[in-house]
Design an enzyme around this catalytic site. Structure first.
Site, PDB file in Angstrom:
ATOM      1  N   THR A 111       0.906  -1.011   0.055  1.00 24.17           N
ATOM      2  CA  THR A 111      -0.008  -0.069  -0.187  1.00 24.17           C
ATOM      3  C   THR A 111       0.942   1.361   0.036  1.00 24.17           C
ATOM      4  O   THR A 111       0.631   2.034  -0.781  1.00 24.17           O
ATOM      5  CB  THR A 111      -1.066  -0.069   1.287  1.00 24.17           C
ATOM      6  OG1 THR A 111      -1.769  -1.087   1.052  1.00 24.17           O
ATOM      7  CG2 THR A 111      -1.744   1.140   1.326  1.00 24.17           C
ATOM      8  N   ASN A 168      -5.460  -9.729  -7.892  1.00 25.01           N
ATOM      9  CA  ASN A 168      -5.442 -10.446  -6.520  1.00 25.01           C
ATOM     10  C   ASN A 168      -6.736 -11.269  -6.585  1.00 25.01           C
ATOM     11  O   ASN A 168      -6.646 -12.222  -5.689  1.00 25.01           O
ATOM     12  CB  ASN A 168      -5.500  -9.393  -5.511  1.00 25.01           C
ATOM     13  CG  ASN A 168      -6.661  -8.193  -5.738  1.00 25.01           C
ATOM     14  OD1 ASN A 168      -6.402  -7.831  -6.779  1.00 25.01           O
ATOM     15  ND2 ASN A 168      -7.269  -8.035  -4.339  1.00 25.01           N
ATOM     16  N   GLN A 200       1.069  -9.608  -5.985  1.00 26.96           N
ATOM     17  CA  GLN A 200       0.446 -11.249  -6.190  1.00 26.96           C
ATOM     18  C   GLN A 200       1.456 -11.882  -6.776  1.00 26.96           C
ATOM     19  O   GLN A 200       1.372 -13.187  -7.070  1.00 26.96           O
ATOM     20  CB  GLN A 200      -0.728 -11.284  -6.546  1.00 26.96           C
ATOM     21  CG  GLN A 200      -1.786 -10.818  -5.661  1.00 26.96           C
ATOM     22  CD  GLN A 200      -2.144 -11.138  -4.239  1.00 26.96           C
ATOM     23  OE1 GLN A 200      -1.916 -12.549  -4.108  1.00 26.96           O
ATOM     24  NE2 GLN A 200      -3.045 -10.619  -3.539  1.00 26.96           N
ATOM     25  N   SER A 229       5.256  -7.028  -1.539  1.00 20.85           N
ATOM     26  CA  SER A 229       5.141  -6.940  -0.169  1.00 20.85           C
ATOM     27  C   SER A 229       5.355  -8.528   0.534  1.00 20.85           C
ATOM     28  O   SER A 229       5.369  -9.334  -0.278  1.00 20.85           O
ATOM     29  CB  SER A 229       3.450  -6.890   0.036  1.00 20.85           C
ATOM     30  OG  SER A 229       3.152  -6.704   1.389  1.00 20.85           O
ATOM     31  N   ALA A 230       6.185  -8.172   1.780  1.00 18.09           N
ATOM     32  CA  ALA A 230       6.694  -9.335   2.330  1.00 18.09           C
ATOM     33  C   ALA A 230       5.712 -10.607   2.642  1.00 18.09           C
ATOM     34  O   ALA A 230       5.771 -11.906   2.486  1.00 18.09           O
ATOM     35  CB  ALA A 230       7.492  -9.110   3.554  1.00 18.09           C
ATOM     36  N   HIS A 231       4.378 -10.078   3.356  1.00 21.25           N
ATOM     37  CA  HIS A 231       3.444 -11.002   3.741  1.00 21.25           C
ATOM     38  C   HIS A 231       2.792 -11.993   2.636  1.00 21.25           C
ATOM     39  O   HIS A 231       2.006 -12.712   3.245  1.00 21.25           O
ATOM     40  CB  HIS A 231       2.499 -10.433   4.799  1.00 21.25           C
ATOM     41  CG  HIS A 231       1.537  -9.571   3.984  1.00 21.25           C
ATOM     42  ND1 HIS A 231       0.046 -10.185   4.195  1.00 21.25           N
ATOM     43  CD2 HIS A 231       1.450  -8.439   3.549  1.00 21.25           C
ATOM     44  CE1 HIS A 231      -0.647  -9.357   3.320  1.00 21.25           C
ATOM     45  NE2 HIS A 231       0.172  -8.264   2.981  1.00 21.25           N
ATOM     46  N   THR A 246      13.285   5.490  10.529  1.00 21.88           N
ATOM     47  CA  THR A 246      14.224   4.621  11.092  1.00 21.88           C
ATOM     48  C   THR A 246      13.848   3.067  10.229  1.00 21.88           C
ATOM     49  O   THR A 246      12.744   2.744  10.238  1.00 21.88           O
ATOM     50  CB  THR A 246      14.107   4.251  12.529  1.00 21.88           C
ATOM     51  OG1 THR A 246      14.625   5.434  13.078  1.00 21.88           O
ATOM     52  CG2 THR A 246      15.126   3.107  12.923  1.00 21.88           C
ATOM     53  N   CYS A 252     -23.286 -10.351  -6.181  1.00 23.68           N
ATOM     54  CA  CYS A 252     -24.749  -9.871  -6.213  1.00 23.68           C
ATOM     55  C   CYS A 252     -24.616  -8.822  -4.918  1.00 23.68           C
ATOM     56  O   CYS A 252     -23.923  -9.086  -4.011  1.00 23.68           O
ATOM     57  CB  CYS A 252     -25.924 -10.700  -6.003  1.00 23.68           C
ATOM     58  SG  CYS A 252     -25.597 -12.181  -4.630  1.00 23.68           S
TER      59      CYS A 252
END
Lengths: 412, 132
Positions: free
Chosen positions: A76, A161, A189, A209-211, A250, A336
């Site tokens: 993000t 995704n 992805q 992204s790492a996760h 940091t 829907c």
């Protein structure tokens, strides 16, 4: 062999950390806790060294130079920095004025791309959101037709995704380079699952992204091309000037070490994993398609990620389907506008469910998904869909040859 | 989302699932009243059928439902309550009673409203078929 419930089949949402990743991170919480900015003692040097190694591991996975990697808090943030940073840097007119430049994106991008684009629209940029066809594929031709003289940025996700469709990224990148337009891709992805080479694939900016690849949450990276062209950004976050000034703050050393390790493991295992998961995915899809009728696989049938599928089941309502499958963690996107389930804007954008009451399951497998688990999921899904169709007046009507779309329903 | 025990119980073992015939057959039968309410694009469709005996009482009731667990439970409960009632008694069933019995949360109140609508609509259908 007995299986442990619940089963996790939602790897596009997030993945568990690989124990080897966790292990690599541990020393940096306690013994080697230094700030990479501390240039005059060994604590700082140890952390700096660990971050350098991680930067190499990330760069190596995507074919980049380590200097081109900016660590962030995840995709993000990477998307926000890439899109807003590039738009503001390459704007045709200064802030506060109109006609600042044209941006091209796609209607089924992640919200972390769409919302920054919407923000830019309010700030004087013009945004075109392309609408791909039923297969969800974004092609070079679509971008070519949308490019204008004032286009400054194109942003297209590498793989979707929700449906896993793989877009024509190298071709779109080539087009953008020919036209001198900055090209960003949200590869959240994609990276770690498919071979990536930002140089050959003509990418200027890439979010990861790492996760999503067995690393920790809260850390990611943005690739920023340094040569041909040298891409520059206006930073969003200001302060200590870390990460070449692009991302002050940091450094999250433990997270970054974990991201690096996750990238290294993906580089070693992605080919065999892809082959293994493709077999499981094929088994899952062919079993469901042969045992149930009115089943539809959404998105492009070939050009998609191997571990993912998105399937619609006709005449079955989404929430009740999830209720029957509570031992299997999956993602449901009802097409829907059920009062309780948010419709999937991605499926809606593909035109899925305009005429058919149905619900969809997104099933995404991962590193520890076993064949036993997939077999279990097949049995449970078939059982649940059959049970709910037994209850469904719409399925009766379908079997009696009544066209549901022709009935005058009283919407409530 | 957490469902109440009663909703889960009805969802797992729905009562009186079925129909008294094909859509065409039930349309022609004088002793059957049908209520079909809701819409597929809203995510809920309830079909409630009542079978009225010679004495004018509701002898049997059946349902089918396309909808969430609460919608299934609401229509299942409605069939249970309808059996043995007179038509007038059937019309007295209120959605609030269904909400109370199933402990439906506020977001699911529309399921009980739909069930009440289905009851009213089935009884109206029966009455219309039998007035001359």
């Amino acid at each position: 062999m007995s299986i442990k419930l619940p089963i996790y089949l939602d790897h596009a949402a997030t993945t568990p950390c690989d124990p080897k990743v966790v292990e690599s991170m541990m020393p940096y919480f306690t013994d080697m806790f230094g700030n990479t900015g501390s240039r005059n003692h060994s604590f700082g040097w140890d952390s700096e060294e660990a971050v350098s190694k991680a930067r190499e591991q990330v760069a190596s996975l995507i074919g980049a130079d380590p200097k081109e990697i900016i660590f962030t808090s995840g995709s993000t943030e990477s998307n926000n920095l890439a899109i807003k940073g590039a738009a503001n840097m390459y704007a045709k007119n200064p802030a506060g004025s109109e006609n600042r430049g044209h941006i091209i994106s796609v209607i089924h991008e992640h919200k972390a791309v769409l919302d920054p684009c919407k923000r830019l629209e309010k700030e004087g940029f013009d945004v075109t959101l392309l609408e791909p066809g039923q297969d969800g594929l974004v092609t070079r031709k679509m971008i070519e037709d949308a490019i204008r003289d004032d286009t400054i940025l194109v942003t297209v996700m590498w793989a979707n995704n929700e449906i896993g469709t793989i877009n024509e990224i190298p071709q779109i990148g080539e087009l953008c380079h020919d036209k001198g337009i900055i090209f960003h891709t949200d590869a959240t992805q994609w990276v770690g699952k498919m071979p990536t080479n930002v140089k050959k694939d003509n990418v200027d900016l890439l979010s990861l992204s790492a996760h999503k690849m067995y690393g920790p949450k809260g850390v990611g990276a943005l690739y920023v091309r340094r040569r041909r062209p040298r891409v520059r950004l206006i930073a969003l976050q200001e302060g200590g000037g870390q990460e070449r000034g692009y991302r002050s703050g940091t450094l999250n050393v433990t997270g970054i070490v974990g991201l690096g390790k996750a990238c290294e493991i993906c580089a070693q295992t992605m080919d065999s994993e892809r082959e293994r998961l493709l077999k499981l995915r094929n088994k899952l899809e062919s079993s469901l398609e042969s045992r149930l009728d009115v089943v539809q696989v959404n998105g492009h049938r070939e050009k998609r990620l191997a571990h993912a599928t998105n399937i619609s089941f006709g005449f079955v309502e989404g929430e009740s389907l999830m209720m029957a499958l509570k031992e299997i963690a999956m993602s449901s996107g009802s097409a829907c506008t059920s009062a309780s389930l948010e419709p999937s804007y991605v499926l809606k954008a593909l035109g899925v469910g305009d005429d058919l009451a149905h619900s969809s399951l997104r099933i995404t497998m991962g590193r520890w998904t076993t064949e036993e688990e997939v077999d279990y999921a097949i049995e449970k899904i078939v059982e649940a869909v059959n049970k709910l169709r037994e209850l469904s007046p719409l399925f009766d009507m379908h079997n009696e040859g009544i066209d549901i779309s022709k009935i005058e329903w009283a919407a409530h | 989302m957490a469902y109440s025990e009663k909703v889960i119980e009805h969802y797992e073992k729905p009562r009186n699932v079925g129909t008294f015939g094909t859509q065409k057959e039930i349309k022609e039968r004088q002793d059957i009243g049908v209520g079909l309410v809701g819409a597929p694009e809203c995510g809920d469709v309830m079909q409630l059928q009542i079978k009225v005996g010679d004495d004018g009482n509701i002898e049997d009731a059946k349902f089918k439902c396309f909808g969430c667990g609460s919608a299934i439970a609401s229509s299942s409960l409605a069939t249970e309550w309808l059996k043995g009632k007179t038509l007038d008694e059937g019309l007295e069933i209120k959605n609030t009673e269904i909400v109370e019995e199933l402990s439906l949360p506020p977001v699911k109140i529309h399921c009980s409203v739909l069930a009440e609508d289905a009851i009213k609509s089935a009884i109206a259908d029966y009455k219309e078929k039998n007035t001359k």
